[in-house]
Scaffold this active site. Structure first.
Site, PDB file in Angstrom:
ATOM      1  N   GLU A  76      14.667  21.080  50.547  1.00  0.00           N
ATOM      2  CA  GLU A  76      15.241  21.945  49.517  1.00  0.00           C
ATOM      3  C   GLU A  76      14.828  21.529  48.107  1.00  0.00           C
ATOM      4  O   GLU A  76      14.557  22.377  47.257  1.00  0.00           O
ATOM      5  CB  GLU A  76      16.771  21.938  49.626  1.00  0.00           C
ATOM      6  CG  GLU A  76      17.449  22.875  48.643  1.00  0.00           C
ATOM      7  CD  GLU A  76      18.950  22.958  48.859  1.00  0.00           C
ATOM      8  OE1 GLU A  76      19.586  23.765  48.170  1.00  0.00           O
ATOM      9  OE2 GLU A  76      19.482  22.206  49.701  1.00  0.00           O
ATOM     10  N   ASP A  77      14.764  20.215  47.842  1.00  0.00           N
ATOM     11  CA  ASP A  77      14.601  19.747  46.462  1.00  0.00           C
ATOM     12  C   ASP A  77      13.256  19.093  46.159  1.00  0.00           C
ATOM     13  O   ASP A  77      13.031  18.650  45.035  1.00  0.00           O
ATOM     14  CB  ASP A  77      15.721  18.748  46.120  1.00  0.00           C
ATOM     15  CG  ASP A  77      17.088  19.403  46.101  1.00  0.00           C
ATOM     16  OD1 ASP A  77      17.140  20.622  45.863  1.00  0.00           O
ATOM     17  OD2 ASP A  77      18.098  18.709  46.327  1.00  0.00           O
TER      18      ASP A  77
END
Length: 708
Positions: A76-77
């Site tokens: 996600e990051d």
């Protein structure tokens, strides 16, 4: 920040066969991927996945779960991909990380429909592997511990989400300590003034009690030891949020609370639990109705313990929990206490479900997803399941059924089986006939009475407590409504064929294909609910609308036979316009609802539809089969003002098989009373007999039907 070797050592304490290489690779990979990223507090971002992994070691989780915790934010990051995770750490860990990535994108506090849909996605993400949920709970716990650094508006949303979804989910999974901490952290954000007040009063109470709690703890341990019960005794204080809930529920202030402090007694075996209970009740007086045995009847999340409240020293009420070490481990760690690996192999979902009632609940909740219904319905049903405690009832054969407080025999029937609920017509509780709305109590034996062909009335949806019952009732009502609309649609098409004096019938399969409907039943449903005019079906089959003058007079009109509301057609009666069998009636097709029945003499009401002739239906009464349906009709009586007059009127109506539904007094004089009654009758002839009997009574000066 925890070092690499420290994390491995924590896992090795409970898993000597720890895969050090896997954890080291995950540690280094995550640290490199997150690089110079910072948290809102200014700490390196990597400190977050590391703390999440540390939380999970407290629950003694397997290597794959710990590695997933380290990697859970990488897709996600960072620029990490699922394919890369699979290649470096295996498909199992890749699937877990991807599940957490999907959950991370959900906002569970939002508009209701969106919130319900996101809750669906969350539960579907954990459907195949509950470890996804455990990592997410640990992730949320660490985020709550560091919530101070988040902007206020975002802080509020995260706290609401935690209180509404994640804390209850931790409770349902049986992870008691995590649920309590999540609730406490969210409570301090959502209700800061209340939290501060309770914390202050608790500090004052501790100072006032002095050494009392330590003395009680020592006395308990000594008294148990003197009676040959080996036990570990520890005191505990009720959490601020639990105190807040009790103050709201009981409508009392802090000074009126009498059970803030309690003690936990840990013994070796189940017989020791009951021995300890006997010793304590001999030592101190027990408080009536404050005893619960969750050992013989565990909670749905596997919680087992004996609860009792006694009057201790200084007349102080003291709550006690008595359990074994194994029960205590399950009480604290819930589903994680069952272990996710056995003899070096990760346990299957089926093995875990066999041991864990909490996992069985999760699977049952996910199964509700297949029942359809709106996202708002799913949200309502799931929240009902999340927040309710249990009462325990039994079938006549001794099967235990767990239900939320306030549940009725309707909920019980659907918990036994959906077919039992759908055909339920009555019940016996402890051998006695009781209404289906009777709230059930723990220990009740419930027998459900069923009748083939019965179906649940829509009113049950407001009476049911469990999400399972409500979903099943709604589904059964939708199916019943669909059958009614299909039947009405077929009737309207047949009537149109007769009106046009066509000699052959129609093939709905062909018409459905030409009109882009799935099948003939779907087309009949569309006609019945007012979406498609019956004439369009004939037009699709090459029968254009004929000239009205070409239709033979004997072919029109054709009436739709109705039996009344609640029959096999979607029929409703116009409010405050009373039609009974024998009256001339007409119908107005109400799209989406079916047919609304009007008396033919209700001119003012029917004038509203004068410009819509396509909605008018000719209706007739179908009273074949000896149907005993009763219909309300308003009647006006002028009655002599004598004692017992009303009783004589009611008795006369009852003798004729009628029933008084409503009664109002409209005018009073010293000699007479004017009454308006709604009498339930079978038809006009039945009404005529009742009115004749009433007119024959000496007390009746006038009796007649009130015109629409």
């Amino acid at each position: 920040m925890m070092r690499q070797y420290e994390l491995v050592e924590r896992v090795a304490q409970y898993n000597p066969n720890v895969d050090e290489a896997l954890l080291n690779r995950a540690y280094v990979y995550s640290m490199k991927k997150h690089g110079d990223q910072k948290r809102a507090s200014g700490d390196p971002y990597f400190s977050h996945p590391l703390e999440v992994a540390g939380i999970l070691t407290r629950m003694r989780l397997d290597d794959a779960t710990i590695a997933t915790a380290l990697l859970h934010d990488t897709i996600e990051d960072t620029d990490a991909t699922r394919a890369e995770i699979d290649q470096l750490f295996g498909e199992e860990i890749g699937k877990l990380v991807e599940g957490l990535t999907k959950i991370g994108r959900l906002h569970l506090v939002s508009q209701e429909d969106k919130q319900g849909e996101n809750l669906r996605k969350l539960l579907l993400a954990v459907a195949d592997d509950v470890r996804v949920l455990l990592v997410k709970l640990a992730d949320r716990l660490h985020n709550m511990r560091t919530l101070y650094w988040v902007p206020p508006e975002k802080r509020q949303r995260i706290a609401e989400e935690t209180m509404d979804v994640y804390a209850p989910l931790a409770g349902k999974m049986g992870i008691h300590w995590m649920r309590e901490e999540l609730e406490h952290l969210a409570f301090t954000v959502l209700y800061p003034d209340d939290a501060a007040m309770i914390e202050r009063r608790l500090a004052e109470r501790r100072a006032a009690l002095g050494s009392l709690l330590a003395d009680i703890e020592a006395d308990l341990a000594e008294y148990l030891r003197a009676n040959n019960v080996q036990a570990t005794v520890s005191g505990r204080e009720k959490k601020p949020y639990s105190i807040y809930l009790k103050m709201k529920r009981k409508h009392i202030n802090f000074d009126n609370l009498s059970d803030i402090y309690g003690f936990r007694i840990i013994v070796a075996t189940i017989p020791d639990c009951y021995s300890a209970l006997g010793v304590i009740h001999t030592m101190w007086q027990s408080v009536p109705n404050r005893f619960k045995d969750y050992i013989s009847t565990p909670k749905q999340n596997d919680y087992r313990s004996i609860h009792t409240t006694v009057v201790g020293p200084r007349k102080q009420r003291v709550e006690l929990q008595i359990r074994t070490e194994e029960m205590h481990r399950v009480a604290e760690f819930g589903i994680a206490a069952h272990g996710f690996y056995k003899d070096g192999d990760v346990r299957t979902r089926h093995e875990l479900a066999h041991d864990s009632r909490a996992y069985a609940w999760l699977r049952h909740t996910i199964e509700l997803l297949s029942d359809g219904g709106s996202s708002a319905e799913f949200l309502e049903n799931t929240k009902l399941e999340l927040f309710q405690d249990r009462v325990f009832c039994f079938t006549p054969r001794g099967k235990l059924i767990a239900l939320p407080p306030g549940a009725t025999p309707i909920d019980f029937a659907y918990q036994v089986h959906t077919d039992v609920g759908n055909t339920c017509t009555g019940c016996k509780i402890n051998g006695h006939l009781r209404p289906l709305v009777t709230p059930l109590q723990s220990g009740d034996e419930v027998e459900i009475l069923c009748e083939a062909g019965a179906s649940p009335p829509s009113a049950w949806n407001a009476l049911a407590v469990t999400g399972k019952a409500r979903a099943a009732i709604r589904r059964a009502n939708r199916e019943a409504d669909r059958r009614k609309f299909v039947r009405l649609g077929n009737q309207l098409i047949d009537n149109e064929v007769s009106r046009r004096h066509l000699r052959e019938g129609v093939d709905l399969t062909v018409a459905a294909d030409r009109m882009n409907y799935a099948d003939g039943e779907a087309l009949a449903y569309a006609v019945g609910n007012g979406t498609v005019p019956a004439g369009d079906v004939l037009g699709a089959l090459g029968h254009p609308e004929p000239d009205e003058t070409a239709i033979p007079p004997e072919a029109s009109p054709v009436s739709v036979p109705i039996r009344g509301a609640g029959g096999d057609l979607p029929v409703h009666f116009a409010p405050k316009l009373y039609a009974i069998p024998g009256d001339k009636i007409v119908g107005i097709l109400d799209p989406g609802r079916g047919v609304t029945v009007y008396p033919a003499n209700a001119g003012d009401a029917l004038s509203a539809f004068a410009a819509e002739p396509q909605r008018w239906l000719d209706l007739s009464w179908d009273l074949s089969g000896g149907d005993e349906t009763l219909f309300p009709v308003p009647v006006k009586l002028v009655v002599a003002n004598e004692c017992g007059a009303l009783a004589e009127i009611a008795g006369t109506i009852a003798e004729e098989g009628g029933n008084i539904d409503e009664l109002t007094m409209t005018q009073k004089t010293p000699q007479f009373r004017e009454m308006n009654l709604h009498i339930e009758v079978r038809d006009r002839a039945h009404l005529a007999r009742i009115l004749d009997r009433l007119r024959g009574l000496p007390i009746i000066a006038e009796a007649g039907r009130i015109a629409n």
